[in-house]
Write an enzyme that holds these catalytic residues in place. Structure first.
Site, PDB file in Angstrom:
ATOM      1  N   TRP A 152     -11.944  23.589  12.345  1.00  0.00           N
ATOM      2  CA  TRP A 152     -12.059  22.420  11.328  1.00  0.00           C
ATOM      3  C   TRP A 152     -12.794  22.139   9.830  1.00  0.00           C
ATOM      4  CZ3 TRP A 152      -9.925  16.616  13.053  1.00  0.00           C
ATOM      5  CH2 TRP A 152      -8.622  17.299  14.381  1.00  0.00           C
ATOM      6  N   THR A 165       0.833  -1.373   0.305  1.00  0.00           N
ATOM      7  CA  THR A 165       0.032   0.177  -0.144  1.00  0.00           C
ATOM      8  C   THR A 165       1.017   0.891  -0.014  1.00  0.00           C
ATOM      9  OG1 THR A 165      -1.734   1.724   1.834  1.00  0.00           O
ATOM     10  CG2 THR A 165      -0.565  -0.479   2.691  1.00  0.00           C
ATOM     11  N   GLU A 215      -4.288  -2.171   5.451  1.00  0.00           N
ATOM     12  CA  GLU A 215      -3.949  -2.562   6.986  1.00  0.00           C
ATOM     13  C   GLU A 215      -5.449  -3.554   7.609  1.00  0.00           C
ATOM     14  OE1 GLU A 215      -3.829   0.035   5.664  1.00  0.00           O
ATOM     15  OE2 GLU A 215      -1.926   0.567   6.005  1.00  0.00           O
ATOM     16  N   LYS A 225      -7.687  22.827   7.832  1.00  0.00           N
ATOM     17  CA  LYS A 225      -7.895  23.768   8.909  1.00  0.00           C
ATOM     18  C   LYS A 225      -7.907  25.218   8.998  1.00  0.00           C
ATOM     19  CE  LYS A 225      -5.399  20.298  10.620  1.00  0.00           C
ATOM     20  NZ  LYS A 225      -4.284  19.725  10.110  1.00  0.00           N
TER      21      LYS A 225
HETATM   22  P1  AMP Z   1      -6.753   2.259   1.170  1.00  0.00           P
HETATM   23  O1  AMP Z   1      -5.869   1.158   2.364  1.00  0.00           O
HETATM   24  O2  AMP Z   1      -5.957   2.151   0.030  1.00  0.00           O
HETATM   25  O3  AMP Z   1      -7.777   0.842   1.092  1.00  0.00           O
HETATM   26  O4  AMP Z   1      -7.890   2.712   1.415  1.00  0.00           O
HETATM   27  C1  AMP Z   1      -8.240   3.132   2.805  1.00  0.00           C
HETATM   28  C2  AMP Z   1      -8.700   4.578   3.642  1.00  0.00           C
HETATM   29  O5  AMP Z   1      -9.486   5.054   2.805  1.00  0.00           O
HETATM   30  C3  AMP Z   1      -9.015   4.719   4.716  1.00  0.00           C
HETATM   31  O6  AMP Z   1      -8.141   4.745   5.574  1.00  0.00           O
HETATM   32  C4  AMP Z   1      -9.719   6.170   4.791  1.00  0.00           C
HETATM   33  O7  AMP Z   1      -8.832   6.753   4.012  1.00  0.00           O
HETATM   34  C5  AMP Z   1     -10.087   5.499   2.911  1.00  0.00           C
HETATM   35  N1  AMP Z   1     -11.483   4.309   2.684  1.00  0.00           N
HETATM   36  C6  AMP Z   1     -11.720   3.176   3.018  1.00  0.00           C
HETATM   37  N2  AMP Z   1     -13.581   3.258   2.894  1.00  0.00           N
HETATM   38  C7  AMP Z   1     -13.793   5.096   3.217  1.00  0.00           C
HETATM   39  C8  AMP Z   1     -15.662   5.232   3.649  1.00  0.00           C
HETATM   40  N3  AMP Z   1     -16.497   4.246   3.055  1.00  0.00           N
HETATM   41  N4  AMP Z   1     -15.320   6.898   3.080  1.00  0.00           N
HETATM   42  C9  AMP Z   1     -14.037   7.066   3.504  1.00  0.00           C
HETATM   43  N5  AMP Z   1     -13.442   6.569   3.276  1.00  0.00           N
HETATM   44  C10 AMP Z   1     -13.062   5.721   3.014  1.00  0.00           C
END
Ligand code: AMP
Length: 548
Positions: A451, A189, A336, A446
């Site tokens: 926020w 990742t 993760e 910010k």
């Molecule tokens: P990845 O590891 O590339 O799958 O990215 C994970 C990240 O995607 C998470 O930590 C979130 O920031 C974002 N993410 C995944 N699902 C959602 C969701 N339903 N709403 C908002 N952000 C999300």
């Protein structure tokens, strides 16, 4: 640890390790006749899948792969990939699903770092492999997967062709039992800085994730169910968090599965129709691409259920999908976390709610799925009240979280500070356990000590009829520290100016949804918004490319 009573097993008692082979075995119990389809190229049933997985294990054995070795795969979403999802871990080896959309240097880094012993590659990635060949530590073997039987030129040496090797292989293979904590899969990742990081998952973790996933999609009275009479087609790449683990759930349930290969809108829509697909999952970008395709209006999508994840589901997109009859909901997770942590939840009877109320629920981040202990905390790890208002970081525990980053001690410690996995996502949670992500920690805007949620702003702007896609980031401002800045793609032939969008947002100021300083002072209208390798809005690139 509390001291408890643990009784010794009798000599021949079997402890039953939770291994991925159990999932495949179970696929033969209820609907083994169901089909597994690859584009318009091949189709077979679950008896064939089981047989081909045994053949593939023999192919791997003959090529010298042993338990503990890592097998790299560069492939689109295919039935071959599904076979590798099972055969590799079931023989005790580790499946490395390579993200071929990374830069060649990053692909090289991940393959060397993972200590891959063999590569299974689609013909399309030969140019990529050729470019990095000299620095790649895997020298051989390389197995080629091709739909057309085409072969690379002579300067790229391969050890064999997938289908030819399969033809020659025996279909007898006795998959061994071993420790359920053995690593089954790994992948990389990318973060905001540094090299990609590898997460890894064990057999036990994947089996528990599969069971909980099957339970959450089948067991509750909610919309968007996934049951054995569904037809499944992933539209999240299999290299990315095992297509969210859903191929394992689908196989456990023995549902009909459809693999679309390389994502081409026309092929996806054709398969949706001809194979009668009822259940998929994807990032918002893909759903957006499909619902805005001109042909979509002529297609009945009212039997299609779609889980959106990987990024927030913008309200405008949720509405557009619902208008087409698509049963769309949000899921949340990350690389993760295997990945599923929460799914939003809307009772069947609530389908009668008006569309705006439904959109409000369907776009929430969701309720944690069974066995997930998820909370919103302050910087000292104190849990914040479930009032739908207090915002802090989401931290999590569940049986399927990566226990570290592979060979990354410092970054692993940061991930697990205080015994909880830190997601880096900012959210609130209400009294009904619905989480609502407002931002990544690093994306929060910010302004003047307040926020602002970039995701909330994106959700509101996306509801303007002229807006096709939108991304909001914070830009430096001498007076306010940061101000929101919006990058907008307009619907084809539609017109809107910054003033129109500001006026539109003013309505949400008047009804108390946002503060007046949340209205971006700057909008840019662009052809396309930068996306990451998995199709999410790339705020890092936006900040760099637009010098904000
Ligand atoms: P990845 O590891 O590339 O799958 O990215 C994970 C990240 O995607 C998470 O930590 C979130 O920031 C974002 N993410 C995944 N699902 C959602 C969701 N339903 N709403 C908002 N952000 C999300």
């Amino acid at each position: 640890m509390t001291k408890t009573k643990i009784l010794p097993p009798t000599d021949e008692a079997f402890a039953y390790p939770l291994l991925i082979k159990r999932i495949l075995n179970d696929s033969l119990k209820y609907h083994p006749e169901n089909e597994i389809v690859y584009r318009d190229i091949s189709r077979y049933n679950y008896f064939d899948l089981n047989k081909r997985v045994r053949k593939l294990a023999n192919v791997l054995r003959v090529l010298g792969i042993k338990a503990g070795d890592t097998v790299a795969v560069l492939e689109y979403d295919s039935t071959r990939y599904l076979e590798l999802f099972f055969a590799v871990p079931m023989m005790g080896a580790v499946l490395h699903t390579v993200n071929y959309r990374l830069s060649p240097d990053q692909v090289l880094y991940t393959m060397n770092h993972a200590e891959d012993k063999i590569v299974f590659t689609n013909m399309d990635f030969i140019p990529l492999l050729k470019g990095i060949k000299k620095k790649l530590k895997v020298k051989a073997p390389c197995v080629l997967m091709s739909d057309t039987g085409s072969r690379p030129d002579q300067d790229f040496v391969i050890s064999g062709y997938y289908e030819e090797l399969m033809k020659q292989a025996s279909d007898q293979y006795d998959f061994p039992d071993f420790d359920e904590n053995s690593v089954a899969t790994m992948f990389y990742t990318t973060g905001t800085t540094g090299n990609p990081k590898a997460v890894y998952f064990t057999h036990r973790q994947l089996v528990l994730h599969t069971l909980s996933g099957a339970l959450v999609f089948g067991g509750y009275d909610s919309v968007c169910r996934f049951r054995s009479n569904d037809v499944y087609m992933p539209i999240t790449p299999m290299f990315h968090v095992h297509a969210w683990g859903v191929p394992y759930i689908a196989t456990l349930l023995g549902v009909k599965q459809v693999y679309p290969g390389r994502y081409e809108p026309e092929m996806l829509l054709r398969l949706l129709l001809t194979e009668k697909v009822t259940f998929s999952h994807c990032v918002p970008t893909i759903l957006h691409m499909l619902v805005s395709s001109p042909v979509v209006k002529a297609i009945d999508l009212s039997h299609w259920k779609v889980v959106i994840g990987g990024a927030a589901l913008p309200a405008g997109l949720a509405k557009a999908a619902l208008d087409l009859g698509i049963d769309v909901i949000t899921g949340y997770g990350m690389s993760e976390t295997c990945p599923i942590l929460s799914i939003t939840y809307l009772n069947e009877k609530d389908k009668d709610m008006d569309i705006d109320q439904q959109v409000a629920v369907r776009t929430k981040t969701g309720v944690p799925i069974p066995l997930v202990d998820m909370k919103v905390v302050d910087e000292q790890l104190n849990e914040l009240p479930k009032d739908g208002d207090s915002v802090g970081e989401i931290v999590v525990r569940s049986p399927w979280l990566t226990q570290a980053y592979f060979k990354e001690e410092e970054r692993s410690k940061e991930l697990w500070v205080g015994g909880y996995l830190h997601t880096g996502d900012v959210a609130s949670v209400d009294e009904k356990n619905f989480f609502k992500i407002t931002d990544r920690i690093k994306d929060v805007i910010k302004t003047g000590g307040e926020w602002i949620s970039s995701l909330e702003l994106e959700g509101l702007i996306s509801q303007h009829e002229a807006v096709a896609e939108v991304a909001v980031v914070g830009i430096h401002d001498d007076r306010w520290s940061e101000r929101p800045y919006a990058l907008v793609v307009l619907v084809e032939d539609a017109k809107a100016t910054a003033a129109d969008l500001q006026k539109f947002l003013k309505k949400f100021v008047d009804n108390g949804t946002i503060n007046k300083w949340a209205i971006p002072s700057q909008f840019d209208f662009v052809e396309a918004i930068p996306k990451t390798s998995v199709g999410k809005i790339d705020k890092k690139r936006i900040r760099a490319e637009y010098k904000v």
